[in-house]
Write an enzyme that holds these catalytic residues in place. Structure first.
Site, PDB file in Angstrom:
ATOM      1  N   CYS A  89       0.838  -1.204   0.000  1.00  0.00           N
ATOM      2  CA  CYS A  89       0.000   0.000   0.000  1.00  0.00           C
ATOM      3  C   CYS A  89       0.871   1.250   0.000  1.00  0.00           C
ATOM      4  O   CYS A  89       1.428   1.623   1.035  1.00  0.00           O
ATOM      5  CB  CYS A  89      -0.918  -0.011   1.223  1.00  0.00           C
ATOM      6  N   CYS A 111      -0.428   4.116   2.240  1.00  0.00           N
ATOM      7  CA  CYS A 111      -0.212   3.903   3.680  1.00  0.00           C
ATOM      8  C   CYS A 111       1.249   4.122   4.061  1.00  0.00           C
ATOM      9  O   CYS A 111       1.541   4.693   5.100  1.00  0.00           O
ATOM     10  CB  CYS A 111      -0.569   2.473   4.084  1.00  0.00           C
ATOM     11  N   ASP A 112       2.174   3.647   3.222  1.00  0.00           N
ATOM     12  CA  ASP A 112       3.569   3.558   3.653  1.00  0.00           C
ATOM     13  C   ASP A 112       4.541   4.459   2.890  1.00  0.00           C
ATOM     14  O   ASP A 112       5.712   4.558   3.266  1.00  0.00           O
ATOM     15  CB  ASP A 112       4.059   2.097   3.510  1.00  0.00           C
TER      16      ASP A 112
END
Ligand code: NAP
Length: 316
Positions: free
Chosen positions: A131, A134-135
């Site tokens: 992701c 997200c990261d």
């Protein structure tokens, strides 16, 4: 006894809920672990009609939820652990509650595939990610690799250029399958480069973080080490069917089999979104099939109650 329980809270589940709620079925949506589903992992949805300037996936999920609740959808943030969908009364269990319903809509989506190479599991969250939204932030000014040649790989790779110093897309062939518009953006982006005809044989690290990859060129057989700071894997998805696979018919790729009215082999059980779609897997197509499932559940419940409804519902 509820009229309908919807399992899953992505675009499919919430669209089914909006339609079922507006038909006064007071649907219960059981969200699953990842509220909003995969759409929340998308930084910028540019192709959902009605949002000409794009919309963040998480923002879209919140709008779906608000709209479903506006018409009386009940929302439970929990995980379904067991179902029995074979009888007239459908049983849906979470860890501490049991529900009964006349109909069930399965909208459990799909999960990113793993590469299945040594080091992958060990370094998840330590340089291995599925992701970018997200990261990506954790890789500011770093060199990251993206694996895959589809829309997800290019979409997410382009997103990563906001943070990373360099984004190298490693693909097992010499041609991408992503849409032309994404290919052009990636080729035009000076932070993006490509390694073709190459597979990852191992993800290596120092125990705390990923430090590199062992690569192999599938045409020349040449192998080598490739130092990197992180790896983002976008190589497709598995449908989330574990709860249902012994009861509901699946196709040869393990997606739930439905007819063109979202009906499964079980009377009163409908499936919509990515769990039954191995081809399109878009937020808009998931929402479209969610609409169908909501309408079909309405017709089914009306039939059970002996009420008039438009069209004939053939029981399978
Ligand atoms: P996908 O289209 O199935 O692409 C998967 C990619 O991963 C392919 O390039 C495939 O290579 C590669 N791959 C598969 N297994 C691999 C392995 N074991 N090792 C290395 N590479 C491997 O999946 P996706 O990109 O996740 O897209 C899924 C669906 O969502 C598609 O319908 C896509 O259009 C849609 N989507 C759309 C958007 C958008 O419209 N903006 C964004 C994201 C996703 P090969 O090419 O060699 O098979």
């Amino acid at each position: 006894m509820r009229d309908v329980i919807i399992i899953g809270s992505g675009p499919a589940g919430f669209t089914a809920a909006i339609y079922a709620a507006r038909a006064n079925l007071k649907p219960l949506v059981i969200s699953g672990l990842e509220r909003g589903g995969q759409v929340t992992l998308t930084d910028d949805l540019e192709n959902f009609p009605g949002f000409p300037d794009g919309l963040g996936g998480y923002d879209m999920y919140q709008l779906f939820e608000k709209q479903a609740q506006r018409f009386g959808t009940e929302l439970l943030y929990d995980v379904v652990t067991h179902v029995d969908l074979t009888g007239d009364v459908k049983i849906v269990k979470t860890a501490d509650q049991t529900f009964e319903a006349k109909s069930v809509i399965i909208a459990t989506g799909s999960t990113p595939k793993r590469l299945g190479v040594p080091g992958e599991e060990q370094y998840i969250g330590k340089g291995v990610s599925y992701c970018a939204t997200c990261d990506g932030f954790f890789f500011t000014d770093k060199h990251v690799v993206v694996v895959g040649g589809g829309n997800s790989a290019l979409d997410e790779g382009l997103y990563l250029t906001r943070h990373a110093r360099q984004v190298t897309i490693i693909h097992r062939r010499d041609r991408l399958r992503a849409d032309a518009i994404l290919q052009k953006r990636a080729f035009d982006n000076e932070k993006v480069d490509f390694v073709w005809d190459t597979v990852i044989e191992e993800i290596v690290g120092n125990g705390d973080m990923v430090t590199g990859l062992k690569l192999k060129n599938v045409k020349t057989g040449q192998a080598g080490d490739y130092p990197i700071d992180g790896i983002f894997i976008f190589i497709g998805h598995y449908p989330n069917v574990d709860l249902f696979k012994d009861q509901v018919d699946l196709d040869e790729m393990n997606y739930i089999k439905t007819d063109r009215r979202t009906r499964t082999n079980l009377v009163g059980v409908f499936a919509c979104g990515d769990v039954q779609d191995s081809i399109y897997r878009q937020a808009i197509t998931a929402a479209g099939s969610g609409c169908q499932a909501g309408m079909e559940a309405e017709k089914y419940v009306a039939e059970l109650e002996g009420k008039a409804y438009p069209g004939k519902l053939d029981k399978k």
